[in-house]
Design a protein around this motif. Structure first.
Motif, mmCIF file in Angstrom:
data_model
loop_
_atom_site.group_PDB
_atom_site.id
_atom_site.type_symbol
_atom_site.label_atom_id
_atom_site.label_comp_id
_atom_site.label_asym_id
_atom_site.label_seq_id
_atom_site.Cartn_x
_atom_site.Cartn_y
_atom_site.Cartn_z
ATOM 1 N N PRO A 1 0.936 -1.088 -0.001
ATOM 2 C CA PRO A 1 0.082 -0.084 -0.074
ATOM 3 C C PRO A 1 0.724 1.263 -0.051
ATOM 4 O O PRO A 1 1.993 1.196 0.504
ATOM 5 C CB PRO A 1 -0.770 -0.106 1.281
ATOM 6 N N GLU A 2 0.389 2.417 -0.473
ATOM 7 C CA GLU A 2 0.928 3.926 -0.604
ATOM 8 C C GLU A 2 0.919 4.149 0.983
ATOM 9 O O GLU A 2 -0.247 3.868 1.425
ATOM 10 C CB GLU A 2 0.518 4.510 -1.517
ATOM 11 N N GLU A 3 1.577 5.136 1.183
ATOM 12 C CA GLU A 3 1.591 5.515 2.386
ATOM 13 C C GLU A 3 0.174 6.503 2.767
ATOM 14 O O GLU A 3 -0.436 6.505 3.696
ATOM 15 C CB GLU A 3 2.834 6.729 2.679
ATOM 16 N N ALA A 4 0.052 7.160 1.637
ATOM 17 C CA ALA A 4 -1.244 7.848 1.684
ATOM 18 C C ALA A 4 -2.565 7.000 2.094
ATOM 19 O O ALA A 4 -3.551 7.514 2.383
ATOM 20 C CB ALA A 4 -1.404 8.594 0.254
ATOM 21 N N GLY A 5 -2.422 5.855 1.778
ATOM 22 C CA GLY A 5 -3.629 4.931 2.025
ATOM 23 C C GLY A 5 -3.868 4.621 3.645
ATOM 24 O O GLY A 5 -4.564 3.869 3.932
ATOM 25 N N PHE A 6 -2.875 5.073 4.385
ATOM 26 C CA PHE A 6 -3.200 4.893 5.920
ATOM 27 C C PHE A 6 -3.533 6.354 6.345
ATOM 28 O O PHE A 6 -2.792 7.181 6.162
ATOM 29 C CB PHE A 6 -1.836 4.521 6.553
ATOM 30 N N SER A 7 -4.786 6.312 7.061
ATOM 31 C CA SER A 7 -5.400 7.375 7.666
ATOM 32 C C SER A 7 -4.528 8.027 8.842
ATOM 33 O O SER A 7 -4.545 9.278 8.836
ATOM 34 C CB SER A 7 -6.728 6.984 8.221
ATOM 35 N N ASP A 8 -3.877 7.372 9.399
ATOM 36 C CA ASP A 8 -3.029 8.075 10.600
ATOM 37 C C ASP A 8 -1.846 6.910 11.095
ATOM 38 O O ASP A 8 -1.903 5.871 10.537
ATOM 39 C CB ASP A 8 -3.772 8.352 11.662
ATOM 40 N N LEU A 9 -1.220 6.956 12.067
ATOM 41 C CA LEU A 9 -0.206 6.382 12.678
ATOM 42 C C LEU A 9 -0.693 4.969 13.212
ATOM 43 O O LEU A 9 -0.331 3.804 13.077
ATOM 44 C CB LEU A 9 0.559 7.069 13.757
ATOM 45 N N THR A 10 -1.971 4.925 13.859
ATOM 46 C CA THR A 10 -2.697 4.008 14.248
ATOM 47 C C THR A 10 -2.869 2.848 13.093
ATOM 48 O O THR A 10 -2.596 1.559 13.521
ATOM 49 C CB THR A 10 -4.018 4.176 15.100
ATOM 50 N N ALA A 11 -3.221 3.238 12.007
ATOM 51 C CA ALA A 11 -3.258 2.452 10.763
ATOM 52 C C ALA A 11 -2.044 1.729 10.435
ATOM 53 O O ALA A 11 -2.025 0.424 10.145
ATOM 54 C CB ALA A 11 -4.131 3.172 9.793
ATOM 55 N N ILE A 12 -0.923 2.542 10.477
ATOM 56 C CA ILE A 12 0.230 1.689 10.160
ATOM 57 C C ILE A 12 0.474 0.833 11.256
ATOM 58 O O ILE A 12 1.166 -0.208 10.877
ATOM 59 C CB ILE A 12 1.428 3.068 10.134
ATOM 60 N N HIS A 13 0.281 1.138 12.625
ATOM 61 C CA HIS A 13 0.786 0.297 13.621
ATOM 62 C C HIS A 13 -0.031 -0.778 13.495
ATOM 63 O O HIS A 13 0.447 -2.214 13.633
ATOM 64 C CB HIS A 13 0.126 1.042 14.884
ATOM 65 N N GLU A 14 -1.394 -0.873 13.352
ATOM 66 C CA GLU A 14 -1.849 -2.233 13.103
ATOM 67 C C GLU A 14 -1.407 -2.912 11.920
ATOM 68 O O GLU A 14 -1.430 -4.398 11.740
ATOM 69 C CB GLU A 14 -3.387 -2.179 12.554
ATOM 70 N N TRP A 15 -0.873 -2.391 10.812
ATOM 71 C CA TRP A 15 -0.273 -3.157 9.625
ATOM 72 C C TRP A 15 0.962 -3.783 10.005
ATOM 73 O O TRP A 15 1.350 -4.871 9.746
ATOM 74 C CB TRP A 15 -0.034 -1.950 8.490
ATOM 75 N N CYS A 16 1.640 -3.002 10.937
ATOM 76 C CA CYS A 16 2.874 -3.500 11.564
ATOM 77 C C CYS A 16 2.616 -4.941 12.287
ATOM 78 O O CYS A 16 3.227 -5.761 12.111
ATOM 79 C CB CYS A 16 3.573 -2.444 12.521
ATOM 80 N N ARG A 17 1.589 -4.539 13.076
ATOM 81 C CA ARG A 17 1.150 -5.923 13.853
ATOM 82 C C ARG A 17 0.825 -7.090 12.971
ATOM 83 O O ARG A 17 0.946 -8.239 13.532
ATOM 84 C CB ARG A 17 -0.084 -5.665 14.890
ATOM 85 N N LYS A 18 0.000 -6.787 11.956
ATOM 86 C CA LYS A 18 -0.134 -7.982 10.836
ATOM 87 C C LYS A 18 1.123 -8.573 10.618
ATOM 88 O O LYS A 18 1.112 -9.850 10.541
ATOM 89 C CB LYS A 18 -0.968 -7.304 10.068
#
Length: 171
Positions: A62-79
Protein backbone atom coordinates in the motif's frame (compact mmCIF):
# COMPACT_ATOMS: atom_id res chain seq x y z
CA UNK A 1 14.60 -25.69 9.91
CA UNK A 2 15.75 -22.12 10.35
CA UNK A 3 18.75 -21.59 12.68
CA UNK A 4 17.87 -20.44 16.17
CA UNK A 5 19.95 -17.27 15.73
CA UNK A 6 17.69 -16.10 12.88
CA UNK A 7 14.60 -16.82 15.00
CA UNK A 8 16.13 -14.75 17.78
CA UNK A 9 16.75 -11.85 15.42
CA UNK A 10 13.09 -11.89 14.41
CA UNK A 11 11.85 -12.19 17.99
CA UNK A 12 14.05 -9.24 18.92
CA UNK A 13 12.83 -7.27 15.90
CA UNK A 14 9.21 -7.75 16.91
CA UNK A 15 9.91 -6.85 20.54
CA UNK A 16 11.87 -3.75 19.50
CA UNK A 17 9.19 -2.69 17.01
CA UNK A 18 6.49 -3.05 19.68
CA UNK A 19 8.59 -1.16 22.23
CA UNK A 20 9.27 1.72 19.86
CA UNK A 21 5.63 1.86 18.81
CA UNK A 22 4.59 2.07 22.47
CA UNK A 23 6.79 5.16 22.88
CA UNK A 24 5.54 6.73 19.67
CA UNK A 25 1.86 6.21 20.45
CA UNK A 26 2.30 7.51 24.00
CA UNK A 27 3.74 10.85 22.79
CA UNK A 28 1.00 13.16 21.50
CA UNK A 29 3.41 15.21 19.33
CA UNK A 30 4.69 12.03 17.71
CA UNK A 31 1.28 10.97 16.44
CA UNK A 32 1.12 13.91 14.05
CA UNK A 33 4.79 14.05 13.09
CA UNK A 34 5.31 13.57 9.35
CA UNK A 35 8.93 12.41 9.74
CA UNK A 36 7.96 9.67 12.20
CA UNK A 37 5.09 8.61 9.98
CA UNK A 38 7.40 8.32 6.97
CA UNK A 39 10.04 6.37 8.89
CA UNK A 40 7.57 3.93 10.42
CA UNK A 41 5.81 3.43 7.09
CA UNK A 42 9.18 2.74 5.43
CA UNK A 43 10.25 0.21 8.07
CA UNK A 44 7.09 -1.82 7.67
CA UNK A 45 6.88 -1.38 3.90
CA UNK A 46 10.29 -3.02 3.56
CA UNK A 47 9.41 -5.77 6.05
CA UNK A 48 6.30 -6.58 4.03
CA UNK A 49 8.18 -6.43 0.71
CA UNK A 50 10.75 -8.96 1.88
CA UNK A 51 8.09 -11.30 3.26
CA UNK A 52 6.20 -11.21 -0.04
CA UNK A 53 9.41 -11.85 -1.98
CA UNK A 54 10.39 -14.76 0.28
CA UNK A 55 6.94 -16.26 -0.20
CA UNK A 56 7.31 -15.70 -3.96
CA UNK A 57 4.22 -13.52 -4.07
CA UNK A 58 3.72 -10.51 -6.31
CA UNK A 59 4.50 -7.29 -4.49
CA UNK A 60 1.28 -5.81 -3.19
CA UNK A 61 2.27 -2.87 -1.03
CA UNK A 62 0.00 0.00 0.00
CA UNK A 63 0.96 3.61 -0.55
CA UNK A 64 1.65 5.68 2.55
CA UNK A 65 -1.29 7.92 1.69
CA UNK A 66 -3.58 4.90 2.07
CA UNK A 67 -3.11 4.96 5.84
CA UNK A 68 -5.38 7.38 7.65
CA UNK A 69 -3.03 7.86 10.60
CA UNK A 70 -0.22 6.28 12.62
CA UNK A 71 -2.65 3.88 14.28
CA UNK A 72 -3.41 2.35 10.88
CA UNK A 73 0.32 1.87 10.17
CA UNK A 74 0.66 0.36 13.65
CA UNK A 75 -2.03 -2.22 12.88
CA UNK A 76 -0.35 -3.03 9.56
CA UNK A 77 2.90 -3.61 11.46
CA UNK A 78 1.19 -5.93 13.93
CA UNK A 79 -0.26 -7.94 11.05
CA UNK A 80 3.24 -8.38 9.63
CA UNK A 81 4.53 -9.66 12.96
CA UNK A 82 1.72 -12.24 13.04
CA UNK A 83 2.55 -13.50 9.54
CA UNK A 84 6.36 -13.44 9.46
CA UNK A 85 6.83 -16.17 12.11
CA UNK A 86 4.54 -18.48 10.13
CA UNK A 87 6.88 -18.14 7.17
CA UNK A 88 10.00 -18.63 9.30
CA UNK A 89 8.55 -21.75 10.92
CA UNK A 90 8.04 -23.30 7.48
CA UNK A 91 11.52 -22.52 6.11
CA UNK A 92 13.93 -25.41 5.61
CA UNK A 93 17.64 -25.54 4.80
CA UNK A 94 17.01 -25.52 1.05
CA UNK A 95 14.78 -22.45 1.38
CA UNK A 96 17.53 -20.58 3.21
CA UNK A 97 19.90 -21.12 0.28
CA UNK A 98 17.35 -20.13 -2.38
CA UNK A 99 18.33 -16.98 -4.22
CA UNK A 100 15.83 -14.17 -4.27
CA UNK A 101 15.50 -11.29 -6.66
CA UNK A 102 14.49 -7.78 -5.73
CA UNK A 103 12.96 -5.64 -8.46
CA UNK A 104 14.64 -2.52 -7.09
CA UNK A 105 18.16 -3.92 -6.48
CA UNK A 106 19.84 -2.90 -9.74
CA UNK A 107 18.41 0.61 -9.51
CA UNK A 108 19.85 1.07 -6.01
CA UNK A 109 23.31 -0.18 -6.89
CA UNK A 110 23.58 1.19 -10.43
CA UNK A 111 26.81 3.03 -9.67
CA UNK A 112 28.43 -0.24 -8.52
CA UNK A 113 27.11 -2.44 -11.31
CA UNK A 114 24.60 -5.26 -11.38
CA UNK A 115 23.28 -6.41 -8.01
CA UNK A 116 24.60 -9.83 -7.07
CA UNK A 117 22.23 -12.59 -5.98
CA UNK A 118 21.22 -12.84 -2.34
CA UNK A 119 19.85 -15.84 -0.49
CA UNK A 120 16.82 -16.00 1.75
CA UNK A 121 19.16 -16.42 4.71
CA UNK A 122 21.15 -13.30 3.81
CA UNK A 123 17.99 -11.29 3.33
CA UNK A 124 16.59 -12.40 6.68
CA UNK A 125 19.68 -10.86 8.23
CA UNK A 126 19.23 -7.80 6.02
CA UNK A 127 15.66 -7.11 7.08
CA UNK A 128 16.51 -7.28 10.77
CA UNK A 129 19.51 -4.97 10.39
CA UNK A 130 17.60 -2.58 8.10
CA UNK A 131 14.81 -2.35 10.65
CA UNK A 132 17.33 -1.69 13.44
CA UNK A 133 18.88 1.14 11.44
CA UNK A 134 15.57 2.89 10.88
CA UNK A 135 14.35 2.27 14.44
CA UNK A 136 17.40 4.30 15.47
CA UNK A 137 16.13 7.15 13.30
CA UNK A 138 12.71 6.86 14.93
CA UNK A 139 14.32 7.04 18.36
CA UNK A 140 16.35 10.11 17.32
CA UNK A 141 13.15 11.81 16.16
CA UNK A 142 11.41 10.91 19.42
CA UNK A 143 14.23 12.63 21.33
CA UNK A 144 13.91 15.68 19.07
CA UNK A 145 10.23 15.81 20.08
CA UNK A 146 11.32 15.78 23.77
CA UNK A 147 10.35 12.14 24.14
CA UNK A 148 12.34 9.38 25.77
CA UNK A 149 13.40 6.81 23.19
CA UNK A 150 13.32 3.25 24.50
CA UNK A 151 16.39 1.06 24.79
CA UNK A 152 15.90 -1.60 22.13
CA UNK A 153 19.42 -2.89 21.49
CA UNK A 154 19.70 -6.61 20.81
CA UNK A 155 22.02 -7.08 23.80
CA UNK A 156 19.60 -5.21 26.06
CA UNK A 157 16.87 -7.59 24.92
CA UNK A 158 19.09 -10.52 25.92
CA UNK A 159 19.91 -8.90 29.29
CA UNK A 160 16.17 -8.42 29.90
CA UNK A 161 15.61 -12.15 29.42
CA UNK A 162 14.47 -12.01 25.77
CA UNK A 163 10.98 -10.70 26.51
CA UNK A 164 8.21 -11.30 24.03
CA UNK A 165 6.65 -8.36 22.26
CA UNK A 166 3.86 -6.61 24.12
CA UNK A 167 1.68 -4.77 21.67
CA UNK A 168 -0.02 -1.98 23.54
CA UNK A 169 -2.89 0.01 22.15
CA UNK A 170 -2.79 3.73 21.50
CA UNK A 171 -2.84 5.80 24.70
Amino acid sequence: MIPEALHQLFRHMEWADATVWESVLAKPDAKSDDRLRALLYHIHLVQWAYLQIWREEPLDLPEEAGFSDLTAIHEWCRKYHRQAPLYLDAVDADDLLRQVEFPWADRLVERWGKAQPATVSETILQITSHTTYHRGQVNTRLRELDGEPPLVDFIAWIWMGKPTAEWKQET
